[in-house]
Design a protein around this motif. Structure first.
Motif, PDB file in Angstrom:
ATOM      1  N   THR A 335       0.822  -1.212   0.000  1.00  0.00           N
ATOM      2  CA  THR A 335       0.000   0.000   0.000  1.00  0.00           C
ATOM      3  C   THR A 335       0.852   1.256   0.000  1.00  0.00           C
ATOM      4  O   THR A 335       0.347   2.344  -0.262  1.00  0.00           O
ATOM      5  N   GLU A 336       2.148   1.116   0.317  1.00  0.00           N
ATOM      6  CA  GLU A 336       3.044   2.266   0.357  1.00  0.00           C
ATOM      7  C   GLU A 336       3.812   2.377  -0.958  1.00  0.00           C
ATOM      8  O   GLU A 336       4.283   1.386  -1.510  1.00  0.00           O
ATOM      9  N   ALA A 337       3.951   3.609  -1.424  1.00  0.00           N
ATOM     10  CA  ALA A 337       4.653   3.842  -2.690  1.00  0.00           C
ATOM     11  C   ALA A 337       6.101   3.365  -2.656  1.00  0.00           C
ATOM     12  O   ALA A 337       6.571   2.765  -3.637  1.00  0.00           O
ATOM     13  N   THR A 367      -2.332   3.179  -5.722  1.00  0.00           N
ATOM     14  CA  THR A 367      -0.933   3.611  -5.642  1.00  0.00           C
ATOM     15  C   THR A 367      -0.158   3.186  -6.890  1.00  0.00           C
ATOM     16  O   THR A 367       0.651   3.955  -7.441  1.00  0.00           O
TER      17      THR A 367
END
Length: 575
Positions: A335-337, A367
């Protein structure tokens, strides 16, 4: 019924004994206490009958007065005691009765008895659905549109209660219970002569395996379709002789591979599995090259195996460091870039968001699109209720396990030959599939047709069986595809597969194929065309008309109503 009676007597035993004792003591006292006559002189006590009669209307607060004669003071004092004792006794009994009515065991016994009576009273063929979650409910609605009856078992009481709120054509007998119980399966109609199939659709492989085993042992000839979430469970079910085991993760992985290898074959397969009326979709073909897979559980592993077989380069993202390390991947959710950047999503051709959390999958997809707008997205949707959220991300492929299972089950139940034809489709090349899509589109437009199987036997086609036995003429597939309202027209119907009685197959048979007894045919048609073809196979006069042109259906009157029927049929077809 025996359980209900047993519970009533067990719970009501104490208040009934107390009330009987109060009545007995009251009657005994009145039969022993002397009375008085009209002149105030002592009189004999009341008889047993009169005492019981007096206690009966006094204890129930009816009150007819002092009968058969005016009471003395001793009798009135005893009557006062009777009144208070009877009120206590009746109050105890009524309170216990209300408690019994609210007792869950008693309610379950009543519901079970009602359920058993409903199942035994079924006069139409029905299917037994074990598990009425998203998958079971979707299948139930689809079968209800065809007026096919179902019986439901589910361990969740809320799901069973919610069935009463469904807008269904027919009543659905349903019971709360564990489908692993052979006794419950028998009560639900597993061995009922009108049961046409059992579907194990719970989200527990152990329960589905137990249902499959019970069905094969208690009713060996019954068709069984089971859901499995692991290859081991699928293998166990297959060992019990279950022909149709559906693993949604494996199915989607196979579809993804087919879409990558033969896009038109996938489009055809997806269209045939869709519910009647569904539009033909034009998905973007999955690219080869580098892929990022977020979530390396059962779903992620199945997809990774198929993509690797097609030569794709894979990068795995998983929150479990051990899993990610074993696959030479990146530790994280995705979920994090920064995690996606480290996995190479900027240069990747495709991404699979395959965790078991819908919010995480949505975040991964959003994302990834922000980093790489052209990336191919295959996203897993776990809950149907989140459909609007997933529609907003415009994924190229959406994996909804409940829909995959429901559509597969619906197709197998309504068209038994479809399973074999889908195997044929998956073994073909794009030009063949493209030609068939074009042929279907010319007849049905971009809407999915109704798929159904017909068998030439005495039960479903009595007129056609007699016609073939009498040897009137060589009867071909084209003959029965004529419109019984106007034989110069052909029905909106295409034969996809013909299976002879000896097991030989004809793929996409043409109209010159000769019909023989015990032959089965898979058709794609409109609902109106199916109705008319079934009428032809059952009615000797209709069959003679379409085969020879000889009309024995009533002269000018039949022609008059036939012209009306043709105009009405045209309206139905346009609709």
């Amino acid at each position: 019924m025996s359980s209900v009676i047993f519970l009533v007597f067990r719970r009501m035993r104490a208040p009934m004994i107390l009330l009987i004792a109060i009545y007995a003591v009251a009657v005994l006292g009145l039969s022993l206490i002397p009375g008085v006559d009209a002149d105030g002189r002592p009189a004999p006590p009341m008889s047993i009958f009169h005492a019981f009669y007096f206690v009966s209307y006094t204890a129930t607060t009816i009150g007819f007065g002092e009968l058969p004669a005016t009471f003395g003071d001793a009798q009135r004092m005893w009557t006062t005691v009777i009144i208070y004792l009877s009120v206590v006794g009746w109050s105890y009994l009524i309170v216990t009765l209300f408690g019994l009515a609210q007792d869950r065991a008693f309610q379950h016994a009543l519901a079970t008895g009602r359920f058993v009576r409903e199942v035994r009273g079924l006069k139409q063929p029905f299917y037994l659905i074990c598990g009425c979650g998203e998958t079971g409910r979707s299948l139930l609605r689809a079968l209800d549109t065809l007026d096919l009856r179902c019986v439901v078992i589910d361990i969740d009481e809320n799901r069973v209660n919610e069935l009463e709120l469904e807008d269904l054509r027919g009543d659905v007998p349903a019971i709360v219970g564990d489908a692993r119980s052979p006794q419950l399966l028998e009560l639900a109609g597993l061995t009922h002569p009108r049961c046409r199939g059992a579907l194990a659709l719970t989200n527990d492989d152990a329960v589905n395996l137990a249902v499959a085993a019970s069905a094969r042992l208690l009713n060996p000839d019954l068709r069984v379709i089971a859901r499995a979430q692991s290859p081991m469970a699928a293998a166990n079910m297959t060992s019990f002789g279950v022909r149709h085991v559906i693993n949604p993760f494996e199915k989607f992985a196979d579809y993804l591979r087919l879409a990558m290898r033969e896009p038109d074959c996938y489009r055809l397969l997806d269209w045939l599995l869709a519910l009647p009326g569904t539009r033909l979709r034009t998905e973007r073909a999955p690219p080869r090259g580098e892929w990022v897979i977020c979530g390396h559980g059962r779903f992620g592993k199945a997809v990774a195996e198929r993509l690797s077989a097609e030569g794709a380069l894979l990068r795995i993202v998983d929150p479990d460091a051990a899993v990610a390390g074993a696959a030479s991947g990146i530790t994280g959710v995705g979920t994090e870039a920064p995690v996606l950047e480290a996995a190479g999503v900027r240069r990747a051709e495709g991404l699979v968001a395959g965790t078991d959390n819908d919010i995480n999958n949505l975040a991964i997809a959003v994302t990834a699109r922000e980093i790489n707008p052209d990336i191919f997205l295959a996203v897993r949707q776990n809950q149907i209720a989140n459909r609007k959220l997933f529609n907003g991300i415009e994924a190229d492929l959406l994996m909804v396990a409940s829909e995959i299972i429901a559509h597969e089950c619906f197709a197998l139940l309504t068209a038994p030959l479809l399973g074999r034809f889908l195997e044929v489709v998956q073994g073909q090349r794009d030009p063949w599939a493209h030609a068939l899509i074009e042929r279907l589109s010319k007849v049905f437009g971009d809407r999915a047709p109704e798929l159904w199987s017909a068998r030439i036997d005495r039960a479903s086609a009595p007129a056609l069986v007699r016609w073939l036995a009498e040897g009137h003429q060589r009867t071909t597939l084209a003959d029965v595809l004529r419109d019984p309202l106007d034989r110069q027209r052909s029905l909106d119907c295409i034969a996809l597969l013909m299976v002879r009685g000896d097991g030989s197959e004809v793929i996409l048979p043409d109209g010159d194929e000769e019909l023989r007894p015990m032959t089965s045919v898979l058709f794609a048609s409109t609902i109106a065309a199916r109705s008319r073809m079934e009428m032809t196979a059952r009615n000797a006069n209709e069959l003679e008309y379409v085969c020879t042109g000889n009309d024995r259906r009533g002269g000018w009157l039949a022609q008059f109503f036939g012209s009306i029927g043709r105009r009405g049929a045209a309206v139905v077809t346009r609709r």
